[in-house]
Design a protein around this motif. Structure first.
Motif, PDB file in Angstrom:
ATOM      1  N   TYR A 122      25.915  65.528  35.840  1.00 52.77           N
ATOM      2  CA  TYR A 122      25.221  65.023  34.656  1.00 52.77           C
ATOM      3  C   TYR A 122      25.864  63.733  34.150  1.00 52.77           C
ATOM      4  CZ  TYR A 122      22.635  69.436  34.283  1.00 52.77           C
ATOM      5  OH  TYR A 122      21.808  70.501  34.515  1.00 52.77           O
ATOM      6  N   TYR A 123      27.185  63.658  34.237  1.00 54.32           N
ATOM      7  CA  TYR A 123      27.890  62.441  33.803  1.00 54.32           C
ATOM      8  C   TYR A 123      27.459  61.238  34.633  1.00 54.32           C
ATOM      9  CZ  TYR A 123      31.726  59.117  33.206  1.00 54.32           C
ATOM     10  OH  TYR A 123      32.465  57.972  32.979  1.00 54.32           O
ATOM     11  N   ARG A 124      27.384  61.425  35.940  1.00 51.19           N
ATOM     12  CA  ARG A 124      26.980  60.328  36.816  1.00 51.19           C
ATOM     13  C   ARG A 124      25.519  59.952  36.583  1.00 51.19           C
ATOM     14  NH1 ARG A 124      29.795  62.141  42.580  1.00 51.19           N
ATOM     15  NH2 ARG A 124      31.932  61.498  42.049  1.00 51.19           N
ATOM     16  N   MET A 125      24.682  60.944  36.358  1.00 55.12           N
ATOM     17  CA  MET A 125      23.255  60.678  36.129  1.00 55.12           C
ATOM     18  C   MET A 125      23.020  59.930  34.827  1.00 55.12           C
ATOM     19  SD  MET A 125      21.710  64.348  37.363  1.00 55.12           S
ATOM     20  CE  MET A 125      20.241  64.135  36.357  1.00 55.12           C
ATOM     21  N   SER A 126      23.912  60.101  33.859  1.00 54.41           N
ATOM     22  CA  SER A 126      23.719  59.494  32.535  1.00 54.41           C
ATOM     23  C   SER A 126      24.107  58.025  32.489  1.00 54.41           C
ATOM     24  CB  SER A 126      24.533  60.262  31.489  1.00 54.41           C
ATOM     25  OG  SER A 126      25.930  60.119  31.725  1.00 54.41           O
ATOM     26  N   ASP A 127      24.608  57.468  33.595  1.00 55.06           N
ATOM     27  CA  ASP A 127      25.079  56.088  33.595  1.00 55.06           C
ATOM     28  C   ASP A 127      23.953  55.093  33.353  1.00 55.06           C
ATOM     29  OD1 ASP A 127      27.290  54.146  34.140  1.00 55.06           O
ATOM     30  OD2 ASP A 127      25.956  53.570  35.779  1.00 55.06           O
ATOM     31  N   SER A 128      22.775  55.340  33.938  1.00 55.85           N
ATOM     32  CA  SER A 128      21.646  54.420  33.784  1.00 55.85           C
ATOM     33  C   SER A 128      20.354  55.132  34.142  1.00 55.85           C
ATOM     34  CB  SER A 128      21.814  53.191  34.690  1.00 55.85           C
ATOM     35  OG  SER A 128      21.686  53.570  36.060  1.00 55.85           O
ATOM     36  N   ALA A 129      19.240  54.465  33.890  1.00 57.53           N
ATOM     37  CA  ALA A 129      17.946  55.043  34.266  1.00 57.53           C
ATOM     38  C   ALA A 129      17.863  55.234  35.778  1.00 57.53           C
ATOM     39  CB  ALA A 129      16.811  54.146  33.783  1.00 57.53           C
ATOM     40  N   PHE A 130      18.493  54.332  36.529  1.00 55.82           N
ATOM     41  CA  PHE A 130      18.444  54.426  37.988  1.00 55.82           C
ATOM     42  C   PHE A 130      19.267  55.611  38.499  1.00 55.82           C
ATOM     43  CE2 PHE A 130      19.833  52.903  42.307  1.00 55.82           C
ATOM     44  CZ  PHE A 130      18.611  53.111  42.913  1.00 55.82           C
ATOM     45  N   THR A 131      20.455  55.819  37.942  1.00 53.62           N
ATOM     46  CA  THR A 131      21.261  56.957  38.387  1.00 53.62           C
ATOM     47  C   THR A 131      20.598  58.277  37.997  1.00 53.62           C
ATOM     48  OG1 THR A 131      22.615  56.834  36.366  1.00 53.62           O
ATOM     49  CG2 THR A 131      23.440  55.688  38.325  1.00 53.62           C
ATOM     50  N   PHE A 132      19.905  58.297  36.856  1.00 57.85           N
ATOM     51  CA  PHE A 132      19.144  59.500  36.483  1.00 57.85           C
ATOM     52  C   PHE A 132      18.019  59.733  37.484  1.00 57.85           C
ATOM     53  CE2 PHE A 132      15.667  61.680  34.349  1.00 57.85           C
ATOM     54  CZ  PHE A 132      16.323  62.769  33.785  1.00 57.85           C
ATOM     55  N   TYR A 133      17.330  58.666  37.837  1.00 57.87           N
ATOM     56  CA  TYR A 133      16.233  58.759  38.801  1.00 57.87           C
ATOM     57  C   TYR A 133      16.740  59.276  40.148  1.00 57.87           C
ATOM     58  CZ  TYR A 133      12.286  57.164  41.700  1.00 57.87           C
ATOM     59  OH  TYR A 133      11.237  57.106  42.572  1.00 57.87           O
ATOM     60  N   ARG A 134      17.887  58.786  40.577  1.00 60.06           N
ATOM     61  CA  ARG A 134      18.448  59.205  41.868  1.00 60.06           C
ATOM     62  C   ARG A 134      18.741  60.701  41.895  1.00 60.06           C
ATOM     63  NH1 ARG A 134      23.155  55.248  43.993  1.00 60.06           N
ATOM     64  NH2 ARG A 134      23.124  56.920  45.555  1.00 60.06           N
ATOM     65  N   GLY A 135      19.157  61.239  40.764  1.00 60.84           N
ATOM     66  CA  GLY A 135      19.560  62.638  40.723  1.00 60.84           C
ATOM     67  C   GLY A 135      18.457  63.608  40.367  1.00 60.84           C
ATOM     68  N   THR A 136      17.220  63.122  40.237  1.00 56.89           N
ATOM     69  CA  THR A 136      16.145  63.993  39.755  1.00 56.89           C
ATOM     70  C   THR A 136      14.925  63.948  40.676  1.00 56.89           C
ATOM     71  OG1 THR A 136      15.439  62.179  38.296  1.00 56.89           O
ATOM     72  CG2 THR A 136      16.832  63.885  37.335  1.00 56.89           C
ATOM     73  N   ALA A 137      15.155  64.116  41.968  1.00 54.86           N
ATOM     74  CA  ALA A 137      14.035  64.169  42.912  1.00 54.86           C
ATOM     75  C   ALA A 137      13.098  65.325  42.573  1.00 54.86           C
ATOM     76  CB  ALA A 137      14.556  64.316  44.338  1.00 54.86           C
ATOM     77  N   LEU A 138      13.657  66.425  42.055  1.00 58.04           N
ATOM     78  CA  LEU A 138      12.842  67.595  41.721  1.00 58.04           C
ATOM     79  C   LEU A 138      11.807  67.268  40.651  1.00 58.04           C
ATOM     80  CD1 LEU A 138      12.254  70.641  41.909  1.00 58.04           C
ATOM     81  CD2 LEU A 138      14.022  70.996  40.182  1.00 58.04           C
ATOM     82  N   ILE A 139      12.205  66.489  39.649  1.00 57.38           N
ATOM     83  CA  ILE A 139      11.281  66.139  38.566  1.00 57.38           C
ATOM     84  C   ILE A 139      10.117  65.315  39.115  1.00 57.38           C
ATOM     85  CG2 ILE A 139      11.019  64.792  36.444  1.00 57.38           C
ATOM     86  CD1 ILE A 139      13.858  65.571  35.707  1.00 57.38           C
ATOM     87  N   MET A 140      10.425  64.341  39.963  1.00 51.38           N
ATOM     88  CA  MET A 140       9.352  63.506  40.505  1.00 51.38           C
ATOM     89  C   MET A 140       8.453  64.312  41.439  1.00 51.38           C
ATOM     90  SD  MET A 140       9.575  59.737  42.234  1.00 51.38           S
ATOM     91  CE  MET A 140       8.078  58.767  42.397  1.00 51.38           C
ATOM     92  N   ALA A 141       9.046  65.206  42.243  1.00 49.81           N
ATOM     93  CA  ALA A 141       8.237  66.042  43.131  1.00 49.81           C
ATOM     94  C   ALA A 141       7.287  66.917  42.320  1.00 49.81           C
ATOM     95  CB  ALA A 141       9.142  66.914  44.000  1.00 49.81           C
ATOM     96  N   ASN A 142       7.774  67.420  41.192  1.00 48.62           N
ATOM     97  CA  ASN A 142       6.931  68.249  40.326  1.00 48.62           C
ATOM     98  C   ASN A 142       5.762  67.438  39.766  1.00 48.62           C
ATOM     99  OD1 ASN A 142       6.710  70.924  38.731  1.00 48.62           O
ATOM    100  ND2 ASN A 142       6.609  69.365  37.136  1.00 48.62           N
TER     101      ASN A 142
END
Length: 282
Positions: A69-89
């Motif tokens: 979560y810390y790494r994902m919170s760095d930017s919109a891009f790092t959040f996007y990289r860590g959330t393939a499940l959300i986009m697949a949904n």
């Protein structure tokens, strides 16, 4: 992939000739027009995105979740990289042509890179397949295109340039698929993007000058091999005269220190069976 993914029609068969494939694709535009891919809307009763992350985290090592979560919170891009499940949904509710492929599953721009091929040539290609699954080919293209846009925003690229980059990305995909349709299977298998040749072409067509950023990246790529990884991740046990993995919790933890998460005996048996299976496949 999402539990709500569309049903893939596995009865679909590829036409025998490039012309037949082209006609089949054009025919599908009647049921799935190109314009139908242009817009995305939030569907009623959309799954809560935080709930999706928590559901996924329940299957992960607890000590690593805060780091993720810390790494994902760095930017919109790092959040996007860590959330393939959300986009697949979200993509599960969008139109698809029904042509199944073995999709990368997480084809964002950060999962491409330079590396040495088995023929010892420096190539540029996808380098992460841990989300691969059978699914609509459109999902890979959409995830890649969106990642170009978000990455551009994160790096302060102007809107016009971001739009051009996304368009060139999609056009390149289209053009290569067209080329591959005219090639034999083995020729497609061995096709690759040679980094040196691509850099020479890029620099000659852009402004005739060397691109220091890309050239530096190309120089660093060859040294990131197994020896480099071993030096970074292991140390020489002076007593046993053998390499051992370093212990740097929570990111790097040797099997011998995993008692809190697994039965070590069972885990070793599974790893031995996996290794034997891999060795037999060779």
């Amino acid at each position: 992939m999402s539990e709500n993914h569309p049903i893939i029609d596995m009865s679909w068969h590829m036409a025998d000739t490039p012309l037949g494939q082209a006609k089949a694709g054009i025919a599908l535009r009647k049921t799935t027009p190109l314009e139908s891919h242009a817009d995305w809307k939030i569907v009623p009763r959309r799954r809560d995105v935080i709930g999706l992350l928590e559901e996924q985290s329940a299957q992960r090592v607890p000590d690593l979740i805060p780091l993720r979560y810390y790494r994902m919170s760095d930017s919109a891009f790092t959040f996007y990289r860590g959330t393939a499940l959300i986009m697949a949904n979200d993509l599960a509710h969008t139109p698809t042509t029904g042509i199944p492929v073995q999709a990368v599953g997480d084809a964002h721009i950060g999962n491409f890179g330079m590396f040495r091929s088995p023929s010892d040539r420096l190539v540029f290609d996808i380098n992460d397949f841990d989300e691969t699954a059978t699914g609509p080919w459109e999902w890979d293209v959409k995830r890649l295109a969106v990642s170009v846009e978000i990455c551009g925003r994160a790096n302060g690229i102007k809107e016009k340039d971001r739009r051009n980059a996304v368009a060139r990305c999609v056009h390149s995909y289209r053009d290569h698929i067209r080329q591959f349709s005219q090639m034999d299977f083995l020729d497609v298998w061995y096709d690759h993007l040679d980094v040196e040749a691509a850099l020479d072409h890029y620099e000659s067509t852009v402004n005739g000058k060397r691109n220091r950023t890309l050239r530096d990246a190309a120089l660093r790529a060859p040294v990131r091999d197994s020896d480099h990884a071993a030096a970074k991740l292991t140390y020489l046990d002076s007593g046993e005269k053998r390499l051992r993995f370093r212990s740097k919790p929570p990111e790097l933890v040797p099997i011998s220190e995993l008692q809190d998460y697994a039965d070590l005996g069972v885990l070793r048996e599974r790893l031995d069976a996996l290794y034997d299976s891999y060795r037999q496949s060779l």
